[in-house]
Design a protein around this motif. Sequence first.
Motif, PDB file in Angstrom:
ATOM      1  N   ASN A   4       9.672   5.824  10.266  1.00  0.00           N
ATOM      2  CA  ASN A   4       8.933   6.813   9.503  1.00  0.00           C
ATOM      3  C   ASN A   4       9.116   6.563   8.016  1.00  0.00           C
ATOM      4  O   ASN A   4      10.208   6.139   7.594  1.00  0.00           O
ATOM      5  CB  ASN A   4       9.424   8.219   9.844  1.00  0.00           C
ATOM      6  N   PRO A   5       8.089   6.822   7.217  1.00  0.00           N
ATOM      7  CA  PRO A   5       8.261   6.665   5.776  1.00  0.00           C
ATOM      8  C   PRO A   5       9.477   7.452   5.293  1.00  0.00           C
ATOM      9  O   PRO A   5       9.691   8.595   5.690  1.00  0.00           O
ATOM     10  CB  PRO A   5       6.970   7.243   5.196  1.00  0.00           C
ATOM     11  N   GLY A   6      10.289   6.792   4.496  1.00  0.00           N
ATOM     12  CA  GLY A   6      11.493   7.429   3.970  1.00  0.00           C
ATOM     13  C   GLY A   6      12.742   7.168   4.784  1.00  0.00           C
ATOM     14  O   GLY A   6      13.849   7.425   4.312  1.00  0.00           O
ATOM     15  N   HIS A  45       7.650  -4.211   3.735  1.00  0.00           N
ATOM     16  CA  HIS A  45       6.892  -2.960   3.883  1.00  0.00           C
ATOM     17  C   HIS A  45       7.778  -1.783   3.465  1.00  0.00           C
ATOM     18  O   HIS A  45       7.830  -0.753   4.137  1.00  0.00           O
ATOM     19  CB  HIS A  45       6.359  -2.761   5.307  1.00  0.00           C
ATOM     20  N   LEU A  46       8.467  -1.974   2.346  1.00  0.00           N
ATOM     21  CA  LEU A  46       9.426  -0.980   1.865  1.00  0.00           C
ATOM     22  C   LEU A  46       8.772   0.012   0.913  1.00  0.00           C
ATOM     23  O   LEU A  46       7.800  -0.301   0.236  1.00  0.00           O
ATOM     24  CB  LEU A  46      10.584  -1.675   1.155  1.00  0.00           C
ATOM     25  N   GLY A  47       9.374   1.181   0.861  1.00  0.00           N
ATOM     26  CA  GLY A  47       9.021   2.181  -0.144  1.00  0.00           C
ATOM     27  C   GLY A  47      10.009   2.038  -1.291  1.00  0.00           C
ATOM     28  O   GLY A  47      10.144   0.978  -1.895  1.00  0.00           O
ATOM     29  N   LYS A  48      10.771   3.076  -1.504  1.00  0.00           N
ATOM     30  CA  LYS A  48      11.778   3.067  -2.571  1.00  0.00           C
ATOM     31  C   LYS A  48      12.851   2.026  -2.255  1.00  0.00           C
ATOM     32  O   LYS A  48      13.367   1.966  -1.140  1.00  0.00           O
ATOM     33  CB  LYS A  48      12.406   4.455  -2.677  1.00  0.00           C
ATOM     34  N   VAL A  49      13.200   1.209  -3.263  1.00  0.00           N
ATOM     35  CA  VAL A  49      14.243   0.188  -3.124  1.00  0.00           C
ATOM     36  C   VAL A  49      15.475   0.653  -3.888  1.00  0.00           C
ATOM     37  O   VAL A  49      15.364   1.111  -5.029  1.00  0.00           O
ATOM     38  CB  VAL A  49      13.754  -1.179  -3.644  1.00  0.00           C
ATOM     39  N   ALA A  50      16.649   0.523  -3.275  1.00  0.00           N
ATOM     40  CA  ALA A  50      17.894   1.023  -3.856  1.00  0.00           C
ATOM     41  C   ALA A  50      18.790  -0.077  -4.420  1.00  0.00           C
ATOM     42  O   ALA A  50      19.914   0.191  -4.811  1.00  0.00           O
ATOM     43  CB  ALA A  50      18.663   1.828  -2.806  1.00  0.00           C
ATOM     44  N   VAL A  51      18.319  -1.334  -4.413  1.00  0.00           N
ATOM     45  CA  VAL A  51      19.131  -2.455  -4.890  1.00  0.00           C
ATOM     46  C   VAL A  51      18.321  -3.289  -5.879  1.00  0.00           C
ATOM     47  O   VAL A  51      17.097  -3.177  -5.956  1.00  0.00           O
ATOM     48  CB  VAL A  51      19.611  -3.353  -3.725  1.00  0.00           C
ATOM     49  N   ASN A  52      19.035  -4.132  -6.606  1.00  0.00           N
ATOM     50  CA  ASN A  52      18.423  -5.068  -7.543  1.00  0.00           C
ATOM     51  C   ASN A  52      18.860  -6.478  -7.189  1.00  0.00           C
ATOM     52  O   ASN A  52      19.882  -6.664  -6.506  1.00  0.00           O
ATOM     53  CB  ASN A  52      18.876  -4.752  -8.978  1.00  0.00           C
ATOM     54  N   GLU A  53      18.119  -7.457  -7.686  1.00  0.00           N
ATOM     55  CA  GLU A  53      18.529  -8.845  -7.483  1.00  0.00           C
ATOM     56  C   GLU A  53      19.938  -9.045  -8.025  1.00  0.00           C
ATOM     57  O   GLU A  53      20.316  -8.462  -9.043  1.00  0.00           O
ATOM     58  CB  GLU A  53      17.537  -9.789  -8.161  1.00  0.00           C
ATOM     59  N   ASN A  54      20.716  -9.848  -7.307  1.00  0.00           N
ATOM     60  CA  ASN A  54      22.121 -10.185  -7.591  1.00  0.00           C
ATOM     61  C   ASN A  54      23.114  -9.100  -7.206  1.00  0.00           C
ATOM     62  O   ASN A  54      24.315  -9.307  -7.352  1.00  0.00           O
ATOM     63  CB  ASN A  54      22.324 -10.606  -9.047  1.00  0.00           C
ATOM     64  N   PRO A  68       5.076   3.399   3.453  1.00  0.00           N
ATOM     65  CA  PRO A  68       3.992   3.958   4.258  1.00  0.00           C
ATOM     66  C   PRO A  68       3.307   2.951   5.166  1.00  0.00           C
ATOM     67  O   PRO A  68       2.652   3.336   6.118  1.00  0.00           O
ATOM     68  CB  PRO A  68       3.011   4.492   3.209  1.00  0.00           C
ATOM     69  N   GLY A  69       3.459   1.655   4.904  1.00  0.00           N
ATOM     70  CA  GLY A  69       2.808   0.639   5.733  1.00  0.00           C
ATOM     71  C   GLY A  69       1.303   0.708   5.583  1.00  0.00           C
ATOM     72  O   GLY A  69       0.782   1.256   4.629  1.00  0.00           O
ATOM     73  N   GLY A  70       0.604   0.177   6.561  1.00  0.00           N
ATOM     74  CA  GLY A  70      -0.855   0.245   6.559  1.00  0.00           C
ATOM     75  C   GLY A  70      -1.307   1.626   6.978  1.00  0.00           C
ATOM     76  O   GLY A  70      -0.481   2.503   7.248  1.00  0.00           O
ATOM     77  N   PRO A  71      -2.595   1.853   7.075  1.00  0.00           N
ATOM     78  CA  PRO A  71      -3.102   3.177   7.464  1.00  0.00           C
ATOM     79  C   PRO A  71      -2.497   3.653   8.787  1.00  0.00           C
ATOM     80  O   PRO A  71      -2.714   3.044   9.826  1.00  0.00           O
ATOM     81  CB  PRO A  71      -4.615   2.950   7.595  1.00  0.00           C
ATOM     82  N   GLY A  72      -1.698   4.703   8.725  1.00  0.00           N
ATOM     83  CA  GLY A  72      -1.088   5.277   9.914  1.00  0.00           C
ATOM     84  C   GLY A  72      -0.075   4.397  10.606  1.00  0.00           C
ATOM     85  O   GLY A  72       0.265   4.640  11.753  1.00  0.00           O
ATOM     86  N   ARG A  73       0.420   3.365   9.923  1.00  0.00           N
ATOM     87  CA  ARG A  73       1.315   2.418  10.596  1.00  0.00           C
ATOM     88  C   ARG A  73       2.593   2.174   9.801  1.00  0.00           C
ATOM     89  O   ARG A  73       2.864   1.044   9.415  1.00  0.00           O
ATOM     90  CB  ARG A  73       0.586   1.100  10.807  1.00  0.00           C
ATOM     91  N   PRO A  74       3.412   3.169   9.539  1.00  0.00           N
ATOM     92  CA  PRO A  74       4.672   2.871   8.863  1.00  0.00           C
ATOM     93  C   PRO A  74       5.533   1.989   9.749  1.00  0.00           C
ATOM     94  O   PRO A  74       5.574   2.163  10.969  1.00  0.00           O
ATOM     95  CB  PRO A  74       5.313   4.239   8.646  1.00  0.00           C
TER      96      PRO A  74
END
Length: 98
Positions: A4-6, A45-54, A68-74
């Motif tokens: 699910n999204p989130g 297919h990520l929403g909010k990202v909590a990390v940075n490179e390195n 959210p993915g594609g239409p109706g497809r998280p």
Amino acid sequence: MAGNPGDPVLASRDGRVVLVSSALPHYGTMVVVKHDDTFITAYAHLGKVAVNENDEVRQGQAIAEIGPGGPGRPRLHFEIRERGVAVDPEPYLNGRAR
């Protein structure tokens, strides 16, 4: 992988984040973690990202949220690469392989 999204996306193993990007439209936002000289994992297919490179990450650490993915497809796209070759993640996910 359905979700699910989130929903949190967790690092599968300890490693270092080598890529955070939205450059590949088919994958949306993605994070790639290098675990050692043999394995990397990719999460897309990520929403909010909590990390940075390195950033160093620990197994089980939340690195992002399912988008959210594609239409109706998280969903989460999860990929394991061994020496650059994509492998079936199922044996790793169920503990039969390490």
